[in-house]
Structure formats: C-alpha cells, structure tokens
Scaffold this active site. Sequence first.
Site, short mmCIF file in Angstrom:
data_model
loop_
_atom_site.label_atom_id
_atom_site.label_comp_id
_atom_site.label_asym_id
_atom_site.label_seq_id
_atom_site.Cartn_x
_atom_site.Cartn_y
_atom_site.Cartn_z
N LYS A 101 0.80 -1.07 -0.07
CA LYS A 101 0.21 0.08 0.17
C LYS A 101 0.90 1.34 0.09
O LYS A 101 1.44 1.68 1.02
CB LYS A 101 -1.00 0.04 1.22
CG LYS A 101 -2.00 0.99 0.99
CD LYS A 101 -2.57 1.76 1.95
CE LYS A 101 -2.04 2.74 2.77
NZ LYS A 101 -1.81 3.98 1.88
N GLU B 108 10.17 1.46 10.58
CA GLU B 108 11.06 2.30 10.33
C GLU B 108 10.34 3.62 10.45
O GLU B 108 9.54 4.08 9.65
CB GLU B 108 11.82 2.14 8.88
CG GLU B 108 13.25 2.76 9.11
CD GLU B 108 13.02 4.14 8.38
OE1 GLU B 108 12.83 5.27 8.98
OE2 GLU B 108 13.18 4.08 7.03
N CYS C 284 13.45 10.73 7.12
CA CYS C 284 13.38 10.50 8.22
C CYS C 284 14.77 10.42 8.92
O CYS C 284 15.11 10.74 10.15
CB CYS C 284 12.73 9.12 8.38
SG CYS C 284 13.25 7.86 7.17
N GLU D 281 9.83 16.18 15.18
CA GLU D 281 10.19 15.82 13.81
C GLU D 281 9.50 17.03 13.08
O GLU D 281 8.24 16.63 12.84
CB GLU D 281 9.96 14.43 13.45
CG GLU D 281 10.41 14.24 11.98
CD GLU D 281 10.24 12.96 11.57
OE1 GLU D 281 9.17 12.21 11.73
OE2 GLU D 281 11.16 12.41 10.98
P1 ADP Z 1 3.23 11.05 7.11
O1 ADP Z 1 2.76 11.45 8.45
O2 ADP Z 1 4.80 11.27 6.83
O3 ADP Z 1 2.27 11.17 6.17
P2 ADP Z 1 2.31 8.46 7.62
O4 ADP Z 1 2.57 7.60 8.82
O5 ADP Z 1 0.74 9.21 8.07
O6 ADP Z 1 3.17 9.45 7.42
O7 ADP Z 1 1.91 7.41 6.22
C1 ADP Z 1 2.71 6.49 6.15
C2 ADP Z 1 1.98 5.35 5.44
O8 ADP Z 1 0.99 4.82 6.46
C3 ADP Z 1 1.00 5.90 4.39
O9 ADP Z 1 1.12 4.79 3.37
C4 ADP Z 1 -0.30 5.77 4.94
O10 ADP Z 1 -1.33 5.78 4.24
C5 ADP Z 1 -0.27 4.96 6.03
N1 ADP Z 1 -1.19 5.14 7.29
C6 ADP Z 1 -1.73 5.97 7.85
N2 ADP Z 1 -2.38 5.97 8.62
C7 ADP Z 1 -2.63 4.34 8.79
C8 ADP Z 1 -3.21 3.63 9.72
N3 ADP Z 1 -3.80 4.11 10.68
N4 ADP Z 1 -2.90 2.29 9.53
C9 ADP Z 1 -2.16 1.84 8.46
N5 ADP Z 1 -1.49 2.65 7.79
C10 ADP Z 1 -1.78 3.93 7.82
#
Ligand code: ADP
Length: 485
Positions: free
Chosen positions: A181, A256, A290, A388
């Site tokens: 995903k 990570e 990161c 961050e």
């Molecule tokens: P950022 O804050 O840098 O956008 P995220 O951690 O929100 O990073 O997103 C990283 C990935 O995790 C993306 O593919 C996002 O769609 C996915 N993601 C965000 N929220 C969830 C969740 N609750 N469960 C699983 N995947 C998630």
Amino acid sequence: MTLPLLKPQFTDLYINGAWTPAQSGKTFTDICPITAQPYCEVAEGDAADIDRAVKAAHDALHKGPWGTLSAAARGMLLWKLADELERRAERLINLETIDNGKPVFESKIDLHQAIGVFRYFAGWADKIEGATIPVAGPQFVYTRREPVGVVGAIIPWNFPILMCAWKLAPALACGNTLVLKPAEQTPLTALEVADAAEKAGFPPGVLNVVNGFGPTAGRALVDHPLVAKIAFTGSTEVGREIGARAAATLKRVSLELGGKSANIVFADADIEQAIRGALVGIFYGKGEVCAAGSRLIVSSKIHDQVLEGVIAKAARYAPGDPFNPKTRMGALVSETQMNRVLRYIDEGKMESAKLVTGGKRAEGFAGYFVEPTVFDEVTDDMAIAREEIFGPVLAVMRFDEEEEAAALANASPYGLAAAVYTRDIARAHRTAARLQAGTVWINCINLYDAAAPFGGYKSSGYGRDLGAAALEQYTELKTVWVGLE
Ligand code: ADP
C-alpha cells in the site's frame, strides 16, 4: 512552471496480475505539489480490495508456481525486474518528481538506488542458508529459513520508489508474496513497479499494489488475518498504532519511523566538509527525510564560522523548477505538509530561536515551496529541537565539552541516525559508540547502500531494512530434528 507532457499509464489497483478499479468504484485525486493542481485520478482501494489482494497473495504463495520456484529463479526474476525499471528510467524519474515534488536530480538518485536494492537482493535469493546444529543426542539437527508468508508493506511518500524497493526486494528474495500500500500522496511509481514485475515474469498474485488511505486500506491490511507480517515505514504515531493493532493477530512487524537526527561538529573538524554535511543533511529531500540531520550540534569554538558557511551556502538550495537538473530544492509533498512546516517555523520564532535564513513559503511559485530555513540559538526545550518537522528547517545548538555533544544528541525520543565531524579518530569512534542511533555517519552524512542495514533505536522503530539483516525480517526460522537411531 510546466510539467513534462506525461500521463500516468496505470491508475487502477493491481491485484492477482490484473488491473482493476476499486470495488467501490471510488477514486481519489492525485495532486501535483509543484503546480498545486490535480494531476490524475487514482483508484481508491479499501478493505474489500485489500481482502481480494491478500487472498490473491495467499493463493500465490500456497497454490501457485511461486511457492515451488527455485531460489535461483526468484533471484533471476528480481534481476529482470531491475532491468525493467532501468528500461523505463526516464518515465519513472519524471513521475516521481510530479508526484512528490522532489527535483529530478534526486529522483534519478532514488531510482538508481532502488535498482541497486533489487540487484543486491537478487543476489541473496539463493544464498539464504540454514545451519546444522551439534546437539547432545544422536540426532541430526538443522535449520531452514522459510518465507514468513503474505507481507503487507505500507510505505510513505518521501521516497516512494526507493521504499518500494526496500520492502519488496528482500521480501521477494526470501520467497514471500506481498500486498503493497503506497502513500496516498504518491501512488504512481509503485504501479509502474507492479507492471515492471509482471513484464519481468513474476506470477500473478505474488505482488499486489492497492492504493488508498491509511485509516481504510492501511488498517485493513494491518488487521487482515492472512497477513503474516507488516513492514512499515512512516510516522512514529502511525507506527505505534500499527504495532498495537498487529498484536491482535500476532503479526510480525518491522517499523522504520521518525527521527530528529543530530549532526555533531567538533572543533577539530574539517570545517568545509562539516558545512557541506550540514546542508545536505537537512536540505536534501527538502528535509522530508526520516534521517534528516535536523539538529546541528556545533562546538562553541567554531560555531560562528560553521553558521556563516551554512547561511552563505543555503542559497544553493533555493527552491526552483524541479525539472531543471540543476535544482536542489523542490516542492514539499502537499499543502498539509507545507502548512505543518510553516507552523513549526512560526513556533521557532515565537520560542525566540534566532532565525538566520529563510523562514517562509517561497515566493513566485504556485506549488508548495518553502525556503531553506536555519534557526540559531535553539535550546533543547524548544519544539523545533524536539519534534520531527519533516521539512527544510535546521535547528542549530552549541556544546562545549565532548560528552555534552553526545548527551544532547541522545536527549531525543528518536534514534534513527547521527553524524559526527572530527579529525580525531578516537573521538569519532568514542562518540559513535555513545550515540543511541541505528546509523552513525563519521565525516560523511546521508549515505545509504543496499548492503548496509538501516533502522532505528528508541521511538525510531525496530527491525532493520537492507543488508543481510533484512533477510531475518522476512523469514521464519524452522528447526528440524532427525532421529539417527
Ligand atoms: P506521514 O505522516 O509522513 O504522512 P504516515 O505515517 O501518516 O506518514 O503515512 C505512512 C503510510 O502509512 C502511508 O502509506 C499511509 O497511508 C499509511 N497509514 C496512515 N495511517 C495508517 C493507519 N492508521 N494504519 C495503517 N496505515 C496507515
């Protein structure tokens, strides 16, 4: 600013070797951060599509040809996938820049590294060995490294194609199948990778790509009972949630996560090298990295000299047209991200850190460009020192004694990476040992190699990507006893 005339070839979901719209028929708009305009519509997968994809991956592992393919054949497929990516390099570089906003200079490096990661793990596929164990009794005991099963890979938007490679390559080398995903901000290049994998000859169902949002598609992947492992790169907040949810089905998890990496410059450093390191550390990738060296911790003795150099050379990172090969600073990935960075900049000003360069949205652009920004006189209690930011914002702090430098660096919940600049070899290694960080760069910064493990201490996560260490993340260890009497 005009984008190259390039339309995405793939916008549907890729499930079981076929392109398919989301079951709900929904799509979402992919916005280009360079123009702030819609670029294309992309299929929006949710739990129903994740379920289809996971079942396809499960069948591919247990019923398809993949499960019985030789390890050498898996390696050949990975190598061919790398060739396919190389063949479509120009298209991938342009799509990555359109989606993420990073300069083509960087997209080119990312793609080159991604190809290197596929080749590195192609080489590992037939070298994943067990051991023979000398036990006390009259038995022959050996271990086998077997695939974990269906891997759910959830990746972020800052290095879309590279993160794709970091997760896919070791997982496939070890014989797993995957549902990937991508991040909703950057859905396009992963779809190209899926097509490249198909052309390389991967059987249907081995790699599935489902675009969609975190709380719907991402969560469904984390919760799915047929998924054996989640490999995640992203924010600490989401990583924490994934770790907790995955515990319900006892999935294996590697995370990570975020960072607030320290870049320590001792008084005996090569000053020019340290200045270059400070700039690359925070401004490469627009600071949306990161491991970005977002805290510059400088000896008081050379503070003024280093800061002067950093300010003078920050102009090299002035935002520009990402499609100009000379540009070193592109657009931040989204309006949300830009606003978050600008909020932190305001907070730095309010907390009375001294803004010495940059400090606002770049003028003359429709997209989400922010000036390279440096704050001096930052103290440990300020938000810009602790949290961050994920943008081109550097916090400069001082130290006097050697021990103080490592203590300041370690005074962070994160522990992803750190850099140390000194000409004293003993001090360099002493400091490297003191730092709570998964990677320490000495007299260099921001370097990665497919062979070198990468991952975090503390709130920067657990598990390691890359290198031989990654193989452990994607295999189960089975012990076999053979009675000899
Ligand atoms: P950022 O804050 O840098 O956008 P995220 O951690 O929100 O990073 O997103 C990283 C990935 O995790 C993306 O593919 C996002 O769609 C996915 N993601 C965000 N929220 C969830 C969740 N609750 N469960 C699983 N995947 C998630």
